[in-house]
Design a protein around this motif. Structure first.
Motif, PDB file in Angstrom:
ATOM      1  N   LYS A  66       0.815  -1.224   0.000  1.00 55.66           N
ATOM      2  CA  LYS A  66       0.000   0.000   0.000  1.00 55.66           C
ATOM      3  C   LYS A  66       0.845   1.269   0.000  1.00 55.66           C
ATOM      4  CE  LYS A  66      -0.628  -0.087   5.008  1.00 55.66           C
ATOM      5  NZ  LYS A  66      -1.621  -0.184   6.090  1.00 55.66           N
ATOM      6  N   GLU A 125      -4.998  -1.179  -1.190  1.00 56.11           N
ATOM      7  CA  GLU A 125      -4.789   0.252  -0.972  1.00 56.11           C
ATOM      8  C   GLU A 125      -3.650   0.814  -1.820  1.00 56.11           C
ATOM      9  OE1 GLU A 125      -4.577   1.260   3.183  1.00 56.11           O
ATOM     10  OE2 GLU A 125      -5.993  -0.320   3.706  1.00 56.11           O
ATOM     11  N   THR A 126      -3.137   0.015  -2.762  1.00 58.36           N
ATOM     12  CA  THR A 126      -2.083   0.502  -3.652  1.00 58.36           C
ATOM     13  C   THR A 126      -2.631   1.626  -4.516  1.00 58.36           C
ATOM     14  OG1 THR A 126      -1.096  -1.692  -3.737  1.00 58.36           O
ATOM     15  CG2 THR A 126      -0.464  -0.165  -5.464  1.00 58.36           C
TER      16      THR A 126
END
Length: 201
Positions: A66, A125-126
Motif C-alpha cells: 500500500k 490500498e495501492t
C-alpha cells in the motif's frame, strides 16, 4: 372593425424538426476518443481439464504494497530497477533451448521466454498511479526484448511494426505482410503477465 392588441404569434411548428436535424448533425460529426486501455487477455470461462504444472523458477513475482514499495522475488527493489530485472528473468534461457536469448543461463531462473511468467500482485490500498507505473515497466521489458529481436531480424522496431499493423488505415497488403513478422516476434517473447488477487493487508 376593431383591431387586435395581442402580440403576433410565432409559428413554432418546425422547431422540433430543426432541433432533430441539429441533433443528428452533431451525432454524425462528433468524434469520440476512446482510451486504448491495458492490453490484457482474460482467463477462459472454464478451467482447463488438466492441471498445468508451472515450476516456481519460471515465475517472476512482483508484489506492490500500500506504500508503493516493490517486493520482487522476495527482495525490496526500487522501481527503476524493475525493467532490467524482468528482462534478465525473461531472457535467462536456463534450459538452452533459446538460441536468441542473451541471458546468464542461471539454472535457478527461467528456462526460456515461452515458459517465463511474470506474476503481479498488489494491495487493495495501492495507488492506481503506482500500479500503472509498474505495469508500464513490465510491459516495457517485453517491448525492449521484442524491439531488440525485431531490429536483429527485420531491421525495425517491433513497436513500430505492431502499431502500423494495428492501424486500421494501413493498406491490407501491408498488414498481411506485417502479420507474420509481428506474430514471429510475439512468439519469441510471449507476453505472459499474470495478475494475482489483491490482498487486503
Amino acid at each position: 372593425m376593431a383591431r387586435r392588441n395581442g402580440a403576433p404569434e410565432v409559428n413554432a411548428g418546425s422547431m422540433a424538426d430543426i432541433a432533430f436535424l441539429l441533433l443528428i448533425f452533431f451525432l454524425v460529426t462528433t468524434t469520440i476518443e476512446t482510451d486504448a486501455g491495458l492490453d490484457r487477455m482474460l482467463p477462459p470461462m472454464e478451467p482447463p481439464e488438466e492441471d498445468v504444472v508451472i515450476r516456481q523458477k519460471n515465475i517472476f513475482t512482483v508484489n506492490i504494497n500500500k506504500n508503493g514499495q516493490l517486493l520482487v522475488e522476495d527482495e525490496l527493489m526500487p522501481l527503476n530497477n524493475l525493467r532490467d530485472a524482468a528482462i534478465a528473468f525473461l531472457e535467462n534461457g536456463a534450459d538452452g533451448s533459446c538460441d536468441y536469448c542473451q541471458g546468464s543461463k542461471d539454472p535457478a531462473s527461467s528456462d526460456n521466454p515461452s515458459k517465463a511468467i511474470i506474476s503481479l500482485k498488489n494491495d487493495r490500498e495501492t495507488k492506481y498511479s503506482t500500479y500503472i507505473t509498474v505495469q508500464n515497466e513490465l510491459v516495457g521489458a517485453y517491448n525492449d526484448l521484442r524491439n531488440r529481436a525485431s531490429q536483429r531480424i527485420f531491421g525495425t522496431d517491433f513497436t513500430e511494426m505492431e502499431s502500423e499493423y494495428l492501424n486500421p488505415e494501413t493498406a491490407s497488403a501491408v498488414r498481411d505482410e506485417l502479420k507474420d513478422k509481428v506474430k514471429r516476434i510475439q512468439d519469441m517473447f510471449p507476453q505472459k503477465l499474470s495478475e494475482a488477487e489483491t490482498t487486503s493487508n
